[in-house]
Design a protein around this motif. Sequence first.
Motif, mmCIF file in Angstrom:
data_model
loop_
_atom_site.group_PDB
_atom_site.id
_atom_site.type_symbol
_atom_site.label_atom_id
_atom_site.label_comp_id
_atom_site.label_asym_id
_atom_site.label_seq_id
_atom_site.Cartn_x
_atom_site.Cartn_y
_atom_site.Cartn_z
ATOM 1 N N GLY A 406 1.843 -21.471 -5.720
ATOM 2 C CA GLY A 406 2.366 -20.358 -4.931
ATOM 3 C C GLY A 406 2.422 -19.057 -5.714
ATOM 4 N N VAL A 407 2.865 -19.116 -6.968
ATOM 5 C CA VAL A 407 2.938 -17.910 -7.798
ATOM 6 C C VAL A 407 1.553 -17.335 -8.052
ATOM 7 N N LEU A 408 0.605 -18.192 -8.419
ATOM 8 C CA LEU A 408 -0.761 -17.725 -8.674
ATOM 9 C C LEU A 408 -1.382 -17.127 -7.424
ATOM 10 N N TYR A 409 -1.173 -17.772 -6.299
ATOM 11 C CA TYR A 409 -1.820 -17.336 -5.064
ATOM 12 C C TYR A 409 -1.280 -16.000 -4.556
ATOM 13 N N ALA A 410 0.049 -15.850 -4.532
ATOM 14 C CA ALA A 410 0.644 -14.707 -3.847
ATOM 15 C C ALA A 410 1.064 -13.563 -4.754
ATOM 16 N N TRP A 411 1.588 -13.858 -5.946
ATOM 17 C CA TRP A 411 2.198 -12.810 -6.760
ATOM 18 C C TRP A 411 1.343 -12.341 -7.922
ATOM 19 N N LEU A 412 0.511 -13.217 -8.475
ATOM 20 C CA LEU A 412 -0.385 -12.767 -9.543
ATOM 21 C C LEU A 412 -1.283 -11.607 -9.095
ATOM 22 N N PRO A 413 -1.860 -11.610 -7.873
ATOM 23 C CA PRO A 413 -2.760 -10.517 -7.474
ATOM 24 C C PRO A 413 -2.089 -9.157 -7.360
ATOM 25 N N ILE A 414 -0.765 -9.090 -7.227
ATOM 26 C CA ILE A 414 -0.106 -7.807 -7.008
ATOM 27 C C ILE A 414 -0.233 -6.894 -8.229
ATOM 28 N N LEU A 415 -0.126 -7.465 -9.425
ATOM 29 C CA LEU A 415 -0.172 -6.646 -10.640
ATOM 30 C C LEU A 415 -1.491 -5.892 -10.798
ATOM 31 N N PRO A 416 -2.654 -6.558 -10.715
ATOM 32 C CA PRO A 416 -3.904 -5.787 -10.836
ATOM 33 C C PRO A 416 -4.118 -4.800 -9.689
ATOM 34 N N LYS A 417 -3.623 -5.112 -8.490
ATOM 35 C CA LYS A 417 -3.758 -4.155 -7.380
ATOM 36 C C LYS A 417 -2.965 -2.877 -7.659
ATOM 37 N N LEU A 418 -1.762 -3.017 -8.200
ATOM 38 C CA LEU A 418 -0.969 -1.835 -8.527
ATOM 39 C C LEU A 418 -1.670 -0.980 -9.583
ATOM 40 N N ALA A 419 -2.298 -1.619 -10.548
ATOM 41 C CA ALA A 419 -3.040 -0.870 -11.566
ATOM 42 C C ALA A 419 -4.236 -0.143 -10.948
ATOM 43 N N ALA A 420 -4.916 -0.783 -10.005
ATOM 44 C CA ALA A 420 -6.055 -0.142 -9.326
ATOM 45 C C ALA A 420 -5.594 1.082 -8.533
ATOM 46 N N ILE A 421 -4.453 0.976 -7.883
ATOM 47 C CA ILE A 421 -3.912 2.115 -7.135
ATOM 48 C C ILE A 421 -3.636 3.285 -8.071
ATOM 49 N N ALA A 422 -3.051 3.010 -9.213
ATOM 50 C CA ALA A 422 -2.744 4.071 -10.182
ATOM 51 C C ALA A 422 -4.014 4.789 -10.635
ATOM 52 N N LEU A 423 -5.106 4.058 -10.769
ATOM 53 C CA LEU A 423 -6.367 4.669 -11.198
ATOM 54 C C LEU A 423 -7.003 5.534 -10.110
ATOM 55 N N MET A 424 -6.878 5.134 -8.849
ATOM 56 C CA MET A 424 -7.631 5.793 -7.778
ATOM 57 C C MET A 424 -6.854 6.869 -7.026
ATOM 58 N N TRP A 425 -5.544 6.912 -7.150
ATOM 59 C CA TRP A 425 -4.765 7.819 -6.306
ATOM 60 C C TRP A 425 -5.179 9.283 -6.495
ATOM 61 N N ARG A 426 -5.456 9.693 -7.727
ATOM 62 C CA ARG A 426 -5.864 11.077 -8.006
ATOM 63 C C ARG A 426 -7.326 11.146 -8.466
ATOM 64 N N PHE A 427 -8.154 10.331 -7.869
ATOM 65 C CA PHE A 427 -9.579 10.300 -8.223
ATOM 66 C C PHE A 427 -10.203 11.675 -7.987
ATOM 67 N N SER A 428 -11.003 12.133 -8.937
ATOM 68 C CA SER A 428 -11.474 13.526 -8.934
ATOM 69 C C SER A 428 -12.627 13.790 -7.979
ATOM 70 N N LEU A 429 -13.392 12.753 -7.638
ATOM 71 C CA LEU A 429 -14.624 12.992 -6.877
ATOM 72 C C LEU A 429 -14.324 12.894 -5.381
ATOM 73 N N ASP A 430 -13.823 13.988 -4.800
ATOM 74 C CA ASP A 430 -13.498 14.028 -3.379
ATOM 75 C C ASP A 430 -14.637 14.670 -2.598
ATOM 76 N N ARG A 431 -14.400 14.982 -1.316
ATOM 77 C CA ARG A 431 -15.459 15.545 -0.475
ATOM 78 C C ARG A 431 -15.993 16.861 -1.036
ATOM 79 N N ALA A 432 -15.105 17.750 -1.462
ATOM 80 C CA ALA A 432 -15.545 19.051 -1.965
ATOM 81 C C ALA A 432 -16.410 18.900 -3.214
ATOM 82 N N GLU A 433 -16.000 18.040 -4.136
ATOM 83 C CA GLU A 433 -16.776 17.837 -5.360
ATOM 84 C C GLU A 433 -18.119 17.198 -5.055
#
Length: 443
Positions: A406-433
């Motif tokens: 249960g821990v591996l299935y449901a809660w382990l994936p949350i940590l890498p997803k949060l790190a991915a969000i931190a990387l992409m939230w202010r991604f520089s290559l938007d429509r204007a760029e």
Amino acid sequence: MTILPPETRQATPVFFFYALPALPLAAIALPLYIIVPSFYAASFALPLEAIGAVLLAIRLIDAVTDPVFGWLADRVSSPIGRRRGFFLASLPLTALAAFMLFWPPADAGLAHLAIGGVALSIGTTWTILPYTAWGAELSGEYHERVRVSAWREGTTLVGSLLAISLPFAGGLESADGLHGLAWIAVLVVTLLPLTGILAAWRVPEPVDRSVRRLTLRESLSHLTANRPFLRLGAAFLLNSFANAVPASLFIYFVTERLAAPGYEGPLLFAYFLAAILGVPVAVWASSRWGKHRAWSVSMVLACFVFSGAGFLGEGHVGLFATICVVTGLLLGFDLALPPAIQADVIDHDTVRSGEQRSGLYFAAWSFITKLSLALSAGVVFPILGFAGFSTTAGQVQDAVALDTLGVLYAWLPILPKLAAIALMWRFSLDRAEQQRLRGELAR
């Protein structure tokens, strides 16, 4: 040979025919990591630890084959174009390797899994790299790239529905006769060549925007210096790993943690059906907020919803079905948006390097995808084994094994997803760029 100017807007039939090969390719990918490990373990008495080690070794081979095939996809030309010709040449190996792996002989063992897995990995790499590069170059417009990706990934999801329906409908209890996994083998060996030929016939070849040719070493140097790609690649690896962990454990979670054998097929069907509905929602959201911001919001919601699975236990099938539907809708964002962002990242590189190398970039993309899947198998299966989880049919699991699952299935994936969000939230290559980059390419 028809050459497509990169700013030309395409009619819907072009997207439809381009997307067709994604259906049999999806029928390869999903069973390989969700069904093949448990099928070979049960049918041929192979330990999960050994299967996980084989899958990880195959991914290490990809570390060599992916950049080589990506480089070749950008260099090998044919009378019908560099994308279409290289793609068509790959189809026999991919189809036959899938047939070999998914319909194993009665005496198959770890060697058959390893040989078939290596052949299929090489074949799918060879097929997918020119195919995805072809799609990235069909349009240079920011939002239309999402449409191209959405058509391909929506068709991928249809193929995924077939891939999870046919094996369970045909039965996975035995490796004898025409079992469910063999149905997938027949589907792939039939549809992959047919849809590939249709795509090459009806979809134009993109124009090559290169003004110089780089050596493989120069190409890799430019790739590793591409900061938007490194950021996107890291986020994609983290999120793909987060998605691959529950995918690898899904069958065991349903049959052992929820004690609901027989529900695997319907639950997976609901998940991927919801994902098909999520693709147009992702297209709409990206047009409103931009690709990277829409993807980030979807990952936040996925963390919140999926965390609930860790509290489920025996008999909670209805609650888990709800989680499957909601996270399935959000999967549409994971599938449609990152490849469209990748196409913009390639523009960034083309401006600076002088060579349009979509094949090499999608080789790195493919390796990241495979690495995330292999890491999930290489990490979670040994942990399950150490926790005392047994793959023997009818074996009663103890509390520690079920809690670990249960821990591996449901809660382990949350940590890498949060790190991915931190990387992409202010991604520089938007429509204007991206529009600025297209202007530089046009000049």
